[in-house]
Write a protein that holds these residues in place. Structure first.
Motif, PDB file in Angstrom:
ATOM      1  N   ARG A 178       0.730  -1.166  -0.050  1.00 17.51           N
ATOM      2  CA  ARG A 178      -0.155  -0.100   0.072  1.00 17.51           C
ATOM      3  C   ARG A 178       1.039   1.570   0.074  1.00 17.51           C
ATOM      4  O   ARG A 178       0.512   2.299  -0.560  1.00 17.51           O
ATOM      5  CB  ARG A 178      -1.123   0.079   1.146  1.00 17.51           C
ATOM      6  CG  ARG A 178      -1.989  -1.352   0.964  1.00 17.51           C
ATOM      7  CD  ARG A 178      -3.306  -1.221   1.882  1.00 17.51           C
ATOM      8  NE  ARG A 178      -2.843  -0.297   3.307  1.00 17.51           N
ATOM      9  CZ  ARG A 178      -3.710  -0.250   4.530  1.00 17.51           C
ATOM     10  NH1 ARG A 178      -4.568  -0.984   4.341  1.00 17.51           N
ATOM     11  NH2 ARG A 178      -3.189   0.402   5.449  1.00 17.51           N
ATOM     12  N   LEU A 179       2.158   1.286   0.769  1.00 19.60           N
ATOM     13  CA  LEU A 179       2.751   2.331   0.636  1.00 19.60           C
ATOM     14  C   LEU A 179       3.418   2.826  -0.581  1.00 19.60           C
ATOM     15  O   LEU A 179       3.333   3.777  -1.140  1.00 19.60           O
ATOM     16  CB  LEU A 179       3.874   2.101   1.578  1.00 19.60           C
ATOM     17  CG  LEU A 179       5.005   3.353   1.634  1.00 19.60           C
ATOM     18  CD1 LEU A 179       4.227   4.655   2.044  1.00 19.60           C
ATOM     19  CD2 LEU A 179       6.266   2.993   2.532  1.00 19.60           C
ATOM     20  N   ILE A 180       3.833   1.531  -1.480  1.00 18.66           N
ATOM     21  CA  ILE A 180       4.375   2.009  -2.752  1.00 18.66           C
ATOM     22  C   ILE A 180       3.064   2.326  -3.804  1.00 18.66           C
ATOM     23  O   ILE A 180       3.410   3.221  -4.522  1.00 18.66           O
ATOM     24  CB  ILE A 180       4.881   0.431  -3.412  1.00 18.66           C
ATOM     25  CG1 ILE A 180       5.978   0.266  -2.464  1.00 18.66           C
ATOM     26  CG2 ILE A 180       5.418   0.626  -4.659  1.00 18.66           C
ATOM     27  CD1 ILE A 180       7.162   0.948  -2.375  1.00 18.66           C
ATOM     28  N   SER A 181       2.066   1.813  -3.534  1.00 21.20           N
ATOM     29  CA  SER A 181       0.982   2.327  -4.344  1.00 21.20           C
ATOM     30  C   SER A 181       0.549   3.622  -4.114  1.00 21.20           C
ATOM     31  O   SER A 181       0.341   4.292  -4.798  1.00 21.20           O
ATOM     32  CB  SER A 181      -0.393   1.445  -4.069  1.00 21.20           C
ATOM     33  OG  SER A 181      -0.085   0.208  -4.375  1.00 21.20           O
ATOM     34  N   ALA A 182       0.643   4.010  -2.703  1.00 24.13           N
ATOM     35  CA  ALA A 182       0.170   5.459  -2.389  1.00 24.13           C
ATOM     36  C   ALA A 182       1.350   6.489  -3.205  1.00 24.13           C
ATOM     37  O   ALA A 182       1.160   7.450  -3.514  1.00 24.13           O
ATOM     38  CB  ALA A 182       0.242   5.587  -1.010  1.00 24.13           C
ATOM     39  N   LEU A 183       2.771   6.003  -2.928  1.00 24.37           N
ATOM     40  CA  LEU A 183       3.660   6.935  -3.499  1.00 24.37           C
ATOM     41  C   LEU A 183       3.606   7.033  -4.847  1.00 24.37           C
ATOM     42  O   LEU A 183       3.807   8.020  -5.590  1.00 24.37           O
ATOM     43  CB  LEU A 183       5.210   6.195  -2.909  1.00 24.37           C
ATOM     44  CG  LEU A 183       5.414   6.422  -1.507  1.00 24.37           C
ATOM     45  CD1 LEU A 183       6.525   5.459  -1.211  1.00 24.37           C
ATOM     46  CD2 LEU A 183       5.496   7.670  -1.219  1.00 24.37           C
TER      47      LEU A 183
END
Length: 144
Positions: free
Chosen positions: A18-23
């Protein structure tokens, strides 16, 4: 968009961290902002072309362009065309999530061509001309 293990740029895959997707989403939003800003730059560039032509047409001798005036106008035109090419790079990246190398190279060549066209050979050194020639020469291959 391909869903196997190939690199897909800033694409967002289901099940990805999710962090990578948000970034990735944040970066894509920033790229969209760049597209909007580039559109403004293009319109300002068009206004600059009109202003350059107007200025040269009202200077004495009226309605006559000197070689320097024509070169200024060409430089302004080509700057707008380079901005359009950069905008196309941004839009294609947003659509395909891939940097289109041929378009990037074409944009770079147009920028170099603009530089060569607007050269004032009375004001630049021979080293400067040779340096630009050294940049252009590798692109002159018949296989490109």
């Amino acid at each position: 968009m391909n869903t196997d293990t190939e690199y897909e740029g800033l694409s967002i895959k289901p099940g990805e961290d999710r962090l990578i997707s948000a970034l990735n989403a944040t970066i894509r939003l920033g790229i969209r902002a760049l597209a909007i800003l580039m559109t403004l730059v293009i319109f300002w560039g068009i206004a600059d072309v009109v202003w350059v032509i107007y200025q040269h047409m009202v200077e004495p001798p009226f309605l006559i362009l000197r070689i320097e005036d024509i070169l200024d106008t060409f430089g302004a035109f080509l700057a707008v065309l380079i901005a359009v090419e950069i905008f196309l790079n941004i839009v294609l990246y947003l659509k395909d999530n891939v940097i289109h190398v041929k378009l990037v190279v074409a944009t770079a060549l147009m920028a170099i061509a603009r530089k060569v066209i607007v050269f004032d050979f009375n004001k630049i050194s021979s080293e400067h001309v040779m340096g630009v020639g050294a940049v252009i020469l590798p692109w002159a291959s018949p296989t490109g």
